[in-house]
Design a protein around this motif. Structure first.
Motif, mmCIF file in Angstrom:
data_model
loop_
_atom_site.group_PDB
_atom_site.id
_atom_site.type_symbol
_atom_site.label_atom_id
_atom_site.label_comp_id
_atom_site.label_asym_id
_atom_site.label_seq_id
_atom_site.Cartn_x
_atom_site.Cartn_y
_atom_site.Cartn_z
ATOM 1 N N THR A 26 36.148 -23.315 59.755
ATOM 2 C CA THR A 26 37.413 -22.875 60.233
ATOM 3 C C THR A 26 37.795 -23.733 61.387
ATOM 4 O OG1 THR A 26 39.117 -21.431 60.804
ATOM 5 C CG2 THR A 26 36.860 -20.857 61.523
ATOM 6 N N ASP A 27 38.898 -24.213 61.614
ATOM 7 C CA ASP A 27 39.304 -24.951 62.765
ATOM 8 C C ASP A 27 40.274 -24.204 63.637
ATOM 9 O OD1 ASP A 27 41.385 -25.275 60.999
ATOM 10 O OD2 ASP A 27 41.419 -27.569 60.843
ATOM 11 N N PHE A 28 40.261 -23.115 63.352
ATOM 12 C CA PHE A 28 40.945 -21.985 64.189
ATOM 13 C C PHE A 28 40.199 -21.082 65.018
ATOM 14 C CE2 PHE A 28 44.216 -23.200 61.052
ATOM 15 C CZ PHE A 28 45.351 -23.309 61.770
ATOM 16 N N ASN A 29 40.208 -21.013 66.254
ATOM 17 C CA ASN A 29 39.375 -20.383 67.061
ATOM 18 C C ASN A 29 37.878 -20.610 66.949
ATOM 19 O OD1 ASN A 29 41.792 -19.082 68.291
ATOM 20 N ND2 ASN A 29 41.746 -17.627 66.546
ATOM 21 N N ASN A 30 37.445 -21.681 66.765
ATOM 22 C CA ASN A 30 36.121 -21.934 66.547
ATOM 23 C C ASN A 30 35.606 -23.073 67.548
ATOM 24 O OD1 ASN A 30 33.673 -22.740 65.638
ATOM 25 N ND2 ASN A 30 34.146 -23.740 63.565
ATOM 26 N N HIS A 31 35.057 -22.224 68.772
ATOM 27 C CA HIS A 31 34.582 -23.245 69.819
ATOM 28 C C HIS A 31 33.492 -24.083 69.563
ATOM 29 C CE1 HIS A 31 31.806 -19.745 70.014
ATOM 30 N NE2 HIS A 31 30.981 -20.653 70.658
ATOM 31 N N LEU A 32 32.906 -24.077 68.320
ATOM 32 C CA LEU A 32 31.809 -24.854 68.032
ATOM 33 C C LEU A 32 32.321 -26.055 67.236
ATOM 34 C CD1 LEU A 32 29.211 -22.296 66.929
ATOM 35 C CD2 LEU A 32 29.383 -23.294 69.006
ATOM 36 N N LEU A 33 33.754 -26.151 66.939
ATOM 37 C CA LEU A 33 34.086 -27.280 66.033
ATOM 38 C C LEU A 33 33.904 -28.620 66.629
ATOM 39 C CD1 LEU A 33 35.825 -27.725 63.410
ATOM 40 C CD2 LEU A 33 37.781 -27.725 65.183
ATOM 41 N N LEU A 34 34.335 -28.845 67.911
ATOM 42 C CA LEU A 34 33.935 -29.948 68.546
ATOM 43 C C LEU A 34 32.502 -30.610 68.299
ATOM 44 C CD1 LEU A 34 35.249 -32.500 70.142
ATOM 45 C CD2 LEU A 34 34.675 -31.282 72.117
ATOM 46 N N GLY A 35 31.626 -30.003 68.682
ATOM 47 C CA GLY A 35 30.178 -30.117 68.529
ATOM 48 C C GLY A 35 29.807 -30.268 67.102
ATOM 49 N N GLY A 36 30.415 -29.663 66.244
ATOM 50 C CA GLY A 36 30.104 -29.584 64.711
ATOM 51 C C GLY A 36 30.449 -31.066 64.105
ATOM 52 N N LEU A 37 31.835 -31.366 64.435
ATOM 53 C CA LEU A 37 32.576 -32.516 63.919
ATOM 54 C C LEU A 37 32.016 -33.794 64.622
ATOM 55 C CD1 LEU A 37 36.080 -31.256 63.130
ATOM 56 C CD2 LEU A 37 34.444 -31.662 61.669
ATOM 57 N N PHE A 38 31.879 -33.880 65.869
ATOM 58 C CA PHE A 38 31.447 -34.950 66.663
ATOM 59 C C PHE A 38 30.460 -34.587 67.731
ATOM 60 C CE2 PHE A 38 36.053 -35.141 65.779
ATOM 61 C CZ PHE A 38 36.216 -36.223 64.983
ATOM 62 N N LEU A 39 29.286 -34.578 67.181
ATOM 63 C CA LEU A 39 28.062 -34.022 67.906
ATOM 64 C C LEU A 39 27.646 -35.178 68.778
ATOM 65 C CD1 LEU A 39 25.596 -32.181 68.219
ATOM 66 C CD2 LEU A 39 24.408 -33.384 66.486
ATOM 67 N N HIS A 40 27.924 -36.539 68.621
ATOM 68 C CA HIS A 40 27.875 -37.641 69.698
ATOM 69 C C HIS A 40 28.768 -37.102 70.813
ATOM 70 C CE1 HIS A 40 30.904 -38.911 67.275
ATOM 71 N NE2 HIS A 40 31.182 -39.765 67.973
ATOM 72 N N LEU A 41 29.939 -36.734 70.782
ATOM 73 C CA LEU A 41 30.640 -36.652 71.600
ATOM 74 C C LEU A 41 30.414 -35.058 72.620
ATOM 75 C CD1 LEU A 41 34.127 -37.678 70.311
ATOM 76 C CD2 LEU A 41 32.450 -38.974 71.659
ATOM 77 N N ASP A 42 29.764 -34.207 72.083
ATOM 78 C CA ASP A 42 29.606 -33.111 72.567
ATOM 79 C C ASP A 42 28.223 -32.576 72.282
ATOM 80 O OD1 ASP A 42 30.046 -30.601 74.141
ATOM 81 O OD2 ASP A 42 31.002 -29.517 72.443
ATOM 82 N N PRO A 43 27.183 -33.341 72.757
ATOM 83 C CA PRO A 43 25.869 -32.834 72.263
ATOM 84 C C PRO A 43 25.591 -31.596 72.758
ATOM 85 C CG PRO A 43 25.928 -34.330 74.207
ATOM 86 C CD PRO A 43 27.131 -34.114 73.538
ATOM 87 N N PHE A 44 25.801 -31.054 73.824
ATOM 88 C CA PHE A 44 25.446 -29.927 74.310
ATOM 89 C C PHE A 44 26.035 -28.681 73.721
ATOM 90 C CE2 PHE A 44 24.098 -33.171 77.412
ATOM 91 C CZ PHE A 44 22.869 -33.150 77.006
ATOM 92 N N GLY A 45 27.212 -28.774 73.203
ATOM 93 C CA GLY A 45 28.015 -27.858 72.624
ATOM 94 C C GLY A 45 28.828 -26.941 73.677
ATOM 95 N N ILE A 46 29.176 -27.501 74.887
ATOM 96 C CA ILE A 46 29.857 -26.661 75.761
ATOM 97 C C ILE A 46 31.279 -27.237 76.337
ATOM 98 C CG2 ILE A 46 27.772 -26.445 77.029
ATOM 99 C CD1 ILE A 46 28.417 -28.634 79.022
ATOM 100 N N GLY A 47 31.715 -28.223 75.467
ATOM 101 C CA GLY A 47 33.293 -28.811 75.741
ATOM 102 C C GLY A 47 34.200 -28.517 74.502
ATOM 103 N N GLY A 48 33.613 -27.388 73.754
ATOM 104 C CA GLY A 48 34.389 -27.135 72.341
ATOM 105 C C GLY A 48 35.966 -26.292 72.902
ATOM 106 N N PHE A 49 36.662 -26.519 71.855
ATOM 107 C CA PHE A 49 38.184 -26.019 72.055
ATOM 108 C C PHE A 49 38.163 -24.426 71.873
ATOM 109 C CE2 PHE A 49 38.630 -30.176 70.109
ATOM 110 C CZ PHE A 49 39.281 -30.954 71.345
ATOM 111 N N ASP A 50 39.075 -23.952 72.319
ATOM 112 C CA ASP A 50 39.233 -22.311 72.299
ATOM 113 C C ASP A 50 37.799 -21.677 72.636
ATOM 114 O OD1 ASP A 50 41.737 -22.775 71.027
ATOM 115 O OD2 ASP A 50 40.716 -23.102 69.168
ATOM 116 N N HIS A 51 37.093 -22.121 73.774
ATOM 117 C CA HIS A 51 35.766 -21.367 74.118
ATOM 118 C C HIS A 51 36.243 -20.041 74.570
ATOM 119 C CE1 HIS A 51 31.861 -20.774 75.501
ATOM 120 N NE2 HIS A 51 31.522 -21.877 74.673
ATOM 121 N N LEU A 52 35.483 -19.024 74.326
ATOM 122 C CA LEU A 52 35.660 -17.665 74.800
ATOM 123 C C LEU A 52 35.386 -17.500 76.366
ATOM 124 C CD1 LEU A 52 34.106 -15.689 71.719
ATOM 125 C CD2 LEU A 52 36.394 -16.352 72.164
ATOM 126 N N CYS A 53 34.540 -18.570 76.981
ATOM 127 C CA CYS A 53 34.222 -18.204 78.253
ATOM 128 C C CYS A 53 35.096 -18.854 79.271
ATOM 129 C CB CYS A 53 32.783 -18.854 78.665
ATOM 130 S SG CYS A 53 31.493 -18.071 77.747
#
Length: 98
Positions: A26-53
């Motif tokens: 899903t691309d709605f409310n999925n903070h892991l989407l950026l790292g999943g689609l563009f791992l080279h842009l978000d290698p640590f999985g901390i820059g995702g959209f809609d992050h709960l933190c």
């Protein structure tokens, strides 16, 4: 390099596991989407959209604008990033207009 990665994973650190399946991502409310689609842009999985933190919610459009405006950032240089995220924003806009 392989030994370093193996050591990293075996010590309980985070890593990405890719697997096949029939469940769409899903691309709605999925903070892991950026790292999943563009791992080279978000290698640590901390820059995702809609992050709960986020203490204050940040819209995907504002975060996208910020990422694209970074001076010499990798986001502006990636040929598919803007296209894919723009399509997701268009889907979100059409969904919210209904």
């Amino acid at each position: 390099m392989k030994a370093i990665v193996l050591f990293h994973c075996l010590n309980g650190n985070k890593f990405v596991l890719s697997s096949a399946g029939c469940t769409p991502i899903t691309d709605f409310n999925n903070h892991l989407l950026l790292g999943g689609l563009f791992l080279h842009l978000d290698p640590f999985g901390i820059g995702g959209f809609d992050h709960l933190c986020h203490h204050r919610p940040v819209s995907m459009a504002k975060q996208l604008w910020h990422l694209l405006m970074l001076h010499n950032g990798p986001f502006e240089k990636d040929a598919q990033f803007a296209f894919v995220i723009h399509n997701i924003l268009q889907k979100r806009a059409s969904y919210h207009d209904c």
